[in-house]
Design a protein around this motif. Structure first.
Motif, PDB file in Angstrom:
ATOM      1  N   LEU A 166       8.707   1.562  13.679  1.00 37.46           N
ATOM      2  CA  LEU A 166       7.289   1.499  14.080  1.00 37.46           C
ATOM      3  C   LEU A 166       6.540   0.421  13.297  1.00 37.46           C
ATOM      4  N   ASP A 167       6.845   0.305  12.013  1.00 36.19           N
ATOM      5  CA  ASP A 167       6.226  -0.758  11.183  1.00 36.19           C
ATOM      6  C   ASP A 167       6.637  -2.133  11.699  1.00 36.19           C
ATOM      7  N   PHE A 168       7.913  -2.248  12.063  1.00 32.83           N
ATOM      8  CA  PHE A 168       8.440  -3.502  12.609  1.00 32.83           C
ATOM      9  C   PHE A 168       7.754  -3.821  13.948  1.00 32.83           C
ATOM     10  N   CYS A 169       7.534  -2.784  14.760  1.00 32.97           N
ATOM     11  CA  CYS A 169       6.827  -2.960  16.051  1.00 32.97           C
ATOM     12  C   CYS A 169       5.425  -3.520  15.830  1.00 32.97           C
ATOM     13  N   ASP A 170       4.729  -2.951  14.838  1.00 39.30           N
ATOM     14  CA  ASP A 170       3.369  -3.424  14.527  1.00 39.30           C
ATOM     15  C   ASP A 170       3.380  -4.900  14.141  1.00 39.30           C
ATOM     16  N   GLN A 171       4.384  -5.259  13.332  1.00 40.38           N
ATOM     17  CA  GLN A 171       4.518  -6.654  12.869  1.00 40.38           C
ATOM     18  C   GLN A 171       4.808  -7.584  14.057  1.00 40.38           C
ATOM     19  N   VAL A 222      18.702   9.518  18.382  1.00 40.63           N
ATOM     20  CA  VAL A 222      19.148   9.849  17.012  1.00 40.63           C
ATOM     21  C   VAL A 222      19.387   8.570  16.209  1.00 40.63           C
ATOM     22  N   SER A 223      20.028   7.593  16.854  1.00 42.00           N
ATOM     23  CA  SER A 223      20.404   6.365  16.135  1.00 42.00           C
ATOM     24  C   SER A 223      19.438   5.201  16.341  1.00 42.00           C
ATOM     25  N   ASP A 224      18.765   5.164  17.491  1.00 38.36           N
ATOM     26  CA  ASP A 224      17.855   4.043  17.761  1.00 38.36           C
ATOM     27  C   ASP A 224      16.814   4.454  18.805  1.00 38.36           C
ATOM     28  N   SER A 225      15.757   5.122  18.337  1.00 41.59           N
ATOM     29  CA  SER A 225      14.737   5.660  19.250  1.00 41.59           C
ATOM     30  C   SER A 225      13.978   4.587  20.013  1.00 41.59           C
ATOM     31  N   ILE A 226      13.721   3.472  19.335  1.00 46.76           N
ATOM     32  CA  ILE A 226      12.960   2.378  19.964  1.00 46.76           C
ATOM     33  C   ILE A 226      13.746   1.079  19.698  1.00 46.76           C
ATOM     34  N   PRO A 227      14.698   0.739  20.570  1.00 50.10           N
ATOM     35  CA  PRO A 227      15.604  -0.385  20.288  1.00 50.10           C
ATOM     36  C   PRO A 227      14.971  -1.776  20.399  1.00 50.10           C
ATOM     37  N   VAL A 228      13.997  -2.017  19.538  1.00 51.94           N
ATOM     38  CA  VAL A 228      13.253  -3.282  19.567  1.00 51.94           C
ATOM     39  C   VAL A 228      14.100  -4.445  19.064  1.00 51.94           C
ATOM     40  N   VAL A 241       6.923  -2.502  25.222  1.00 56.04           N
ATOM     41  CA  VAL A 241       7.433  -1.222  24.713  1.00 56.04           C
ATOM     42  C   VAL A 241       6.534  -0.091  25.203  1.00 56.04           C
ATOM     43  N   ILE A 242       7.140   0.910  25.841  1.00 60.06           N
ATOM     44  CA  ILE A 242       6.374   2.115  26.196  1.00 60.06           C
ATOM     45  C   ILE A 242       6.778   3.219  25.227  1.00 60.06           C
ATOM     46  N   LEU A 243       5.838   3.584  24.360  1.00 62.94           N
ATOM     47  CA  LEU A 243       6.066   4.673  23.409  1.00 62.94           C
ATOM     48  C   LEU A 243       5.596   5.986  24.038  1.00 62.94           C
ATOM     49  N   THR A 244       6.128   7.107  23.553  1.00 62.21           N
ATOM     50  CA  THR A 244       5.671   8.397  24.081  1.00 62.21           C
ATOM     51  C   THR A 244       4.900   9.192  23.024  1.00 62.21           C
ATOM     52  N   ASN A 251      12.745 -13.891  32.100  1.00 64.13           N
ATOM     53  CA  ASN A 251      13.243 -13.504  30.778  1.00 64.13           C
ATOM     54  C   ASN A 251      12.412 -12.396  30.124  1.00 64.13           C
ATOM     55  N   SER A 252      12.074 -11.371  30.903  1.00 68.57           N
ATOM     56  CA  SER A 252      11.244 -10.303  30.362  1.00 68.57           C
ATOM     57  C   SER A 252      12.039  -9.012  30.208  1.00 68.57           C
ATOM     58  N   CYS A 253      11.593  -8.193  29.282  1.00 66.63           N
ATOM     59  CA  CYS A 253      12.332  -6.996  28.918  1.00 66.63           C
ATOM     60  C   CYS A 253      11.364  -5.844  28.646  1.00 66.63           C
ATOM     61  N   ILE A 254      11.764  -4.627  28.998  1.00 67.74           N
ATOM     62  CA  ILE A 254      10.942  -3.453  28.701  1.00 67.74           C
ATOM     63  C   ILE A 254      11.798  -2.384  28.025  1.00 67.74           C
ATOM     64  N   ILE A 255      11.221  -1.745  27.008  1.00 69.72           N
ATOM     65  CA  ILE A 255      11.898  -0.688  26.251  1.00 69.72           C
ATOM     66  C   ILE A 255      11.185   0.629  26.535  1.00 69.72           C
ATOM     67  N   LEU A 256      11.951   1.646  26.898  1.00 70.52           N
ATOM     68  CA  LEU A 256      11.378   2.950  27.230  1.00 70.52           C
ATOM     69  C   LEU A 256      11.867   4.005  26.243  1.00 70.52           C
ATOM     70  N   GLU A 257      10.939   4.487  25.411  1.00 67.59           N
ATOM     71  CA  GLU A 257      11.279   5.506  24.420  1.00 67.59           C
ATOM     72  C   GLU A 257      11.550   6.847  25.105  1.00 67.59           C
ATOM     73  N   GLY A 258      12.313   7.714  24.447  1.00 69.70           N
ATOM     74  CA  GLY A 258      12.572   9.059  24.958  1.00 69.70           C
ATOM     75  C   GLY A 258      11.488  10.029  24.515  1.00 69.70           C
TER      76      GLY A 258
END
Length: 287
Positions: free
Chosen positions: A226-231, A164-170, A182-185, A3-10
């Motif tokens: 990004l604030d939500f990611c920190d939280q 444009v609409s969801d850069s980091i779909p957390v 999450v891998i941020l660029t 049940n693991s997931c990874i998010i890849l930012e553009g």
């Protein structure tokens, strides 16, 4: 991992960082149940799912030095700064063949984020839908930067860059999984500023007011995310991997050395925190 997931930012060629991280994952045979990719993140994610070691390095580090890859000449002749026919045609079909069979055989889910030109909303294409659309077409749609690319027609609807609409779909990821990587660029602490040259965008997208509104509010939404990611990281639901500021590059970075340094940085950075990542993946998220 269960049940693991990874998010890849553009982020265009900043995806070299993601490529370095994913290369280490391939070597360690670390797999995820779901990979969510936005724009360049979807491109690096596809090679990760097809398990083609070294492929992301060739595409994000080596090939951008080829004059066929990008440039204003392509923007004038084809309407796209990044030469889509070369990047999503010539490269995967001939120069650095993409193993589509292995990609679809991989049991992991793969979601590509795009933005609807009509509504300005985020649209997710699942792996099943990508099979019908075609991997290349879905990736082009997610990677088509406003003004620097042409919108992509998929079943009568027009799509542009998912960022444009969801850069980091957390939020999307956490609606499907209890925690995510999450891998941020962009480096930690980065915040997006308001769009400059707004008038050009207002003229270009005047017939698409909803899309324009999303575009103009993008910096606010991005910074909130990004604030939500920190939280979420504090709550133990996210594991964030981000590059150090000294390796920052532009999304159309011309320097081979800088792209290579960023790629190598991704590889060595994840090496240094890999044990922590494994602990995160193996423990239950704190609620």
């Amino acid at each position: 991992m269960k049940n693991s997931c990874i998010i890849l930012e553009g982020g265009g060629l900043r995806g070299a960082f993601t490529g370095g991280v994913l290369e280490y994952f391939l070597e360690k045979e670390l797999n995820f149940d779901r990979v969510i990719g936005v724009s360049a993140g979807a491109c690096t994610g596809a090679s990760y799912l097809s398990k083609q070691k070294g492929r992301n390095r060739k595409i994000n580090v080596e090939y951008p030095s080829d004059k066929r890859y990008m440039g204003f000449r392509h923007l004038i002749t084809s309407g796209s700064y990044f030469n889509m026919k070369f990047i999503f045609g010539e490269i995967p079909n001939r120069l650095v063949p993409f193993d589509e069979k292995a990609f679809f055989k991989n049991r992991a889910e793969f979601d590509i984020l795009t933005t609807s030109l009509n509504t300005g909303n985020s649209v997710v294409f699942s792996k099943k839908e990508i099979e019908n659309i075609g991997v290349d077409k879905a990736l082009v749609a997610s990677s088509s930067i406003p003004l620097l690319s042409q919108p992509v027609n998929i079943e009568g609807q027009l799509f542009l860059d998912g960022g444009v609409s969801d850069s980091i779909p957390v939020r999307y990821a956490l609606s499907k999984h209890s925690k995510a990587v999450v891998i941020l660029t962009r480096p930690r602490g980065y915040r997006k500023e308001k769009l400059s040259n707004q008038l050009i965008f207002k003229l270009a997208f005047r017939k698409h007011p909803e899309f324009l509104e999303t575009l103009l509010k993008r910096n606010e939404e991005y910074n909130k995310t990004l604030d939500f990611c920190d939280q979420m990281e504090r709550e133990g639901k996210l594991f964030i991997i981000a590059p150090s500021p000294e390796f920052s590059i532009g999304r159309t970075e011309k320097s081979f050395q800088k792209r290579e340094s960023l790629y190598n940085h991704g590889y060595t950075l994840i090496q240094s925190v890999f044990e922590n990542l494994q602990l995160f993946l193996n423990q239950d998220a704190i609620h």
